[in-house]
Design a protein around this motif. Structure first.
Motif, PDB file in Angstrom:
ATOM      1  N   ALA A 111       0.778  -1.064  -0.118  1.00 32.24           N
ATOM      2  CA  ALA A 111      -0.046   0.071   0.092  1.00 32.24           C
ATOM      3  C   ALA A 111       1.010   1.381   0.121  1.00 32.24           C
ATOM      4  CB  ALA A 111      -0.900  -0.110   1.246  1.00 32.24           C
ATOM      5  N   LEU A 112       1.888   1.347   0.702  1.00 35.80           N
ATOM      6  CA  LEU A 112       2.795   2.520   0.944  1.00 35.80           C
ATOM      7  C   LEU A 112       3.483   2.694  -0.212  1.00 35.80           C
ATOM      8  CD1 LEU A 112       3.856   2.468   4.611  1.00 35.80           C
ATOM      9  CD2 LEU A 112       2.257   4.073   3.458  1.00 35.80           C
ATOM     10  N   GLU A 113       4.270   1.614  -0.547  1.00 37.30           N
ATOM     11  CA  GLU A 113       5.111   1.673  -1.788  1.00 37.30           C
ATOM     12  C   GLU A 113       4.252   2.018  -3.090  1.00 37.30           C
ATOM     13  OE1 GLU A 113       8.294   1.361  -2.097  1.00 37.30           O
ATOM     14  OE2 GLU A 113       8.796   0.576   0.002  1.00 37.30           O
ATOM     15  N   THR A 114       3.009   1.707  -3.390  1.00 34.25           N
ATOM     16  CA  THR A 114       2.313   2.036  -4.592  1.00 34.25           C
ATOM     17  C   THR A 114       1.916   3.395  -4.469  1.00 34.25           C
ATOM     18  OG1 THR A 114       1.348  -0.353  -4.596  1.00 34.25           O
ATOM     19  CG2 THR A 114       0.086   1.412  -5.756  1.00 34.25           C
ATOM     20  N   ILE A 142      10.896  12.470  -2.112  1.00 33.98           N
ATOM     21  CA  ILE A 142       9.317  12.653  -1.793  1.00 33.98           C
ATOM     22  C   ILE A 142       9.052  11.220  -0.932  1.00 33.98           C
ATOM     23  CG2 ILE A 142       7.087  12.097  -3.027  1.00 33.98           C
ATOM     24  CD1 ILE A 142       8.096  15.064  -3.151  1.00 33.98           C
ATOM     25  N   TYR A 143       9.706  10.159  -1.156  1.00 37.80           N
ATOM     26  CA  TYR A 143       9.562   8.913  -0.318  1.00 37.80           C
ATOM     27  C   TYR A 143       9.846   9.158   0.907  1.00 37.80           C
ATOM     28  CZ  TYR A 143       9.642   4.141   1.049  1.00 37.80           C
ATOM     29  OH  TYR A 143       9.121   2.909   1.650  1.00 37.80           O
ATOM     30  N   ARG A 144      10.904   9.822   1.223  1.00 40.89           N
ATOM     31  CA  ARG A 144      11.227  10.236   2.595  1.00 40.89           C
ATOM     32  C   ARG A 144      10.344  11.019   3.282  1.00 40.89           C
ATOM     33  NH1 ARG A 144      16.646   9.079   4.249  1.00 40.89           N
ATOM     34  NH2 ARG A 144      17.219   7.070   3.330  1.00 40.89           N
ATOM     35  N   LEU A 145       9.960  12.300   2.543  1.00 44.38           N
ATOM     36  CA  LEU A 145       9.102  13.174   3.000  1.00 44.38           C
ATOM     37  C   LEU A 145       7.851  12.401   3.444  1.00 44.38           C
ATOM     38  CD1 LEU A 145       8.440  15.967   3.528  1.00 44.38           C
ATOM     39  CD2 LEU A 145       7.530  16.227   0.891  1.00 44.38           C
ATOM     40  N   ILE A 146       7.259  11.825   2.618  1.00 45.38           N
ATOM     41  CA  ILE A 146       5.692  11.190   3.091  1.00 45.38           C
ATOM     42  C   ILE A 146       5.852  10.186   3.973  1.00 45.38           C
ATOM     43  CG2 ILE A 146       3.749  10.166   2.105  1.00 45.38           C
ATOM     44  CD1 ILE A 146       4.349  11.611  -0.559  1.00 45.38           C
ATOM     45  N   HIS A 147       6.892   9.306   3.713  1.00 40.71           N
ATOM     46  CA  HIS A 147       6.888   8.055   4.594  1.00 40.71           C
ATOM     47  C   HIS A 147       7.375   8.408   6.023  1.00 40.71           C
ATOM     48  CE1 HIS A 147       8.521   3.972   6.235  1.00 40.71           C
ATOM     49  NE2 HIS A 147       7.439   3.599   5.492  1.00 40.71           N
ATOM     50  N   GLU A 148       8.459   9.310   6.180  1.00 45.14           N
ATOM     51  CA  GLU A 148       9.218   9.530   7.410  1.00 45.14           C
ATOM     52  C   GLU A 148       8.509  10.794   7.983  1.00 45.14           C
ATOM     53  OE1 GLU A 148      10.948   7.410   8.770  1.00 45.14           O
ATOM     54  OE2 GLU A 148      11.074   6.105   7.216  1.00 45.14           O
ATOM     55  N   ASN A 149       7.661  11.650   7.169  1.00 46.08           N
ATOM     56  CA  ASN A 149       7.169  12.660   7.560  1.00 46.08           C
ATOM     57  C   ASN A 149       8.121  13.933   7.504  1.00 46.08           C
ATOM     58  OD1 ASN A 149       4.670  14.341   8.534  1.00 46.08           O
ATOM     59  ND2 ASN A 149       5.825  14.490  10.404  1.00 46.08           N
ATOM     60  N   GLU A 150       9.398  13.918   7.482  1.00 46.81           N
ATOM     61  CA  GLU A 150       9.955  14.826   7.125  1.00 46.81           C
ATOM     62  C   GLU A 150      11.486  14.388   6.230  1.00 46.81           C
ATOM     63  OE1 GLU A 150      11.718  15.842  11.095  1.00 46.81           O
ATOM     64  OE2 GLU A 150      12.359  13.752  11.330  1.00 46.81           O
ATOM     65  N   VAL A 151      12.206  15.338   5.625  1.00 43.54           N
ATOM     66  CA  VAL A 151      13.024  15.070   4.900  1.00 43.54           C
ATOM     67  C   VAL A 151      14.427  16.214   4.937  1.00 43.54           C
ATOM     68  CG1 VAL A 151      12.276  16.160   2.780  1.00 43.54           C
ATOM     69  CG2 VAL A 151      14.046  14.384   2.584  1.00 43.54           C
TER      70      VAL A 151
END
Length: 379
Positions: free
Chosen positions: A36-39, A88-97
């Motif tokens: 779900a997250l990766e997609t 973008i992956y770090r920003l969304i998944h980890e909430n910050e980048v």
């Protein structure tokens, strides 16, 4: 246990069976969360990675070191597309980048860091680590590119939902496996001695027998006197569980997509209402992300006085419409005199032309005010 002991003593053949390992293991379906997250996150990442970062000065695009870093090669190991997708992956998944600029002028995305917040001074970042290398220096907020996404990590926010889906998904798989598993009974001559040595040999033989049926479409086994295997068929499996598992995975992806602002039809590649889905995706998902990124780049890479004099960074290539698909609208904008041709070029993501004629308003249709309208012949 007294009653059970008496039964086992009278039926010594049964006693050894209670030592067999008969376990039902529940597997945590972690991959459901990753699917779900990766997609969804990678869908957004691939979109942003197509962006064109433009450094604008006096209305013209400037080609300098920042243009090369943002659009071509941010560092020695990543292309710009890979960099922004990871960003973008770090920003969304980890909430910050956090992105730092090294002494060799490389843009690096930090794997881990510690943020120290101050009330009246710029925050600092220490213990910044990239690919196992920990920087000894600290970085001030005005020296880095730092973005946050939401108030809480997406993975943490979705944890409870993922657990529920994982339990349901596991139960469906277990039910399907039980419905379609190989079942059989073994009849053993009770006159055989079932001591520990015999039990071990018998268990090994049963395991080999099971693996023969499991791993071969055609299985031939020897028939032994006093040992008879009978397979019990179960015709209850009808394939519905496969459809149910597919629905669960799709439903979970839909929930994550809703949180991120991705239309469900778009994430699944459905062509119905494609144009409407694209508009909603750009407006409610990509637009806010582009705004976050452009605001941060302008604040960190452009001096305040230069920004106020017109210098700025634009993020193009994602939110603009195709000029070819909207040729009729372009013609109306120009022919009505609402926009100059250069203004229309800018709106569709192209740079303005140096031809001064394109800065003039052109009216090719008979648009007039009421006072300019002339009546018929006087009587």
């Amino acid at each position: 246990m007294g009653f059970l002991d008496s039964v086992l003593r009278r039926n010594s053949e049964l006693e050894w069976m209670f030592d067999l390992d008969i376990n039902v293991e529940t597997t945590q379906r972690v991959y459901l969360k990753r699917i779900a997250l990766e997609t969804c996150i990678n869908f957004i990442g691939r979109t942003i990675s197509q962006s064109d970062f433009r450094i604008m000065e006096n209305g013209k695009r400037s080609y300098n070191d920042w243009h090369y870093l943002l659009n071509i090669r941010p560092n020695t190991d990543q292309s710009a597309a890979d960099f922004w997708q990871n960003f973008i992956y770090r920003l969304i998944h980890e909430n910050e980048v956090l992105v730092i600029l090294t002494d060799s002028d490389d843009l690096l995305i930090a794997d881990s860091f510690t943020r120290v917040e101050y009330a009246v001074y710029p925050d600092i970042f220490k213990e910044v680590e990239v690919k196992g290398h920990k920087f000894q220096r600290t970085f001030r907020m005005d020296e880095v590119i730092y973005l946050t996404y939401n108030n809480e990590k997406l993975s943490k926010f979705m944890e409870g939902l993922f657990d529920d889906f994982a339990n349901l998904f596991s139960r469906i798989i277990e039910t399907s496996m039980r419905a379609n598993q190989i079942r059989g009974t073994v009849d053993i001559d009770s006159s055989h001695s079932l001591d520990e040595k015999t039990q071990t040999k018998l268990q090994k033989f049963i395991d080999k027998l099971f693996n023969t049926f499991k791993n071969n479409t055609v299985a031939i086994i020897p028939k032994i006197k006093g040992f008879e295997y009978n397979e019990v068929a179960d015709g209850s499996f009808n394939g519905k569980s496969v459809e149910e598992m597919t629905k669960i995975k799709k439903s979970l992806i839909d929930d994550v997509a809703d949180i991120l602002g991705i239309p469900n039809a778009l994430i699944h590649g459905e062509l119905s209402d494609y144009e409407t889905s694209i508009k909603a995706y750009v407006k409610f998902c990509i637009g806010p992300l582009i705004k976050k990124i452009s605001d941060e780049l302008n604040a960190k890479l452009i001096l305040k006085k230069d920004y106020l004099n017109g210098s700025h960074i634009e993020v193009r290539g994602v939110t603009e419409k195709s000029v070819i698909d909207n040729a009729e609208a372009v013609d109306k904008l120009v022919s009505s005199g609402a926009y100059t041709r250069n203004e229309v070029r800018v709106k569709f993501g192209d740079e303005p032309s140096d031809n001064p004629a394109l800065d003039e308003f052109v009216i090719t249709k008979n648009y007039q005010t009421a006072s300019e309208l002339k009546g018929g012949e006087k009587g």
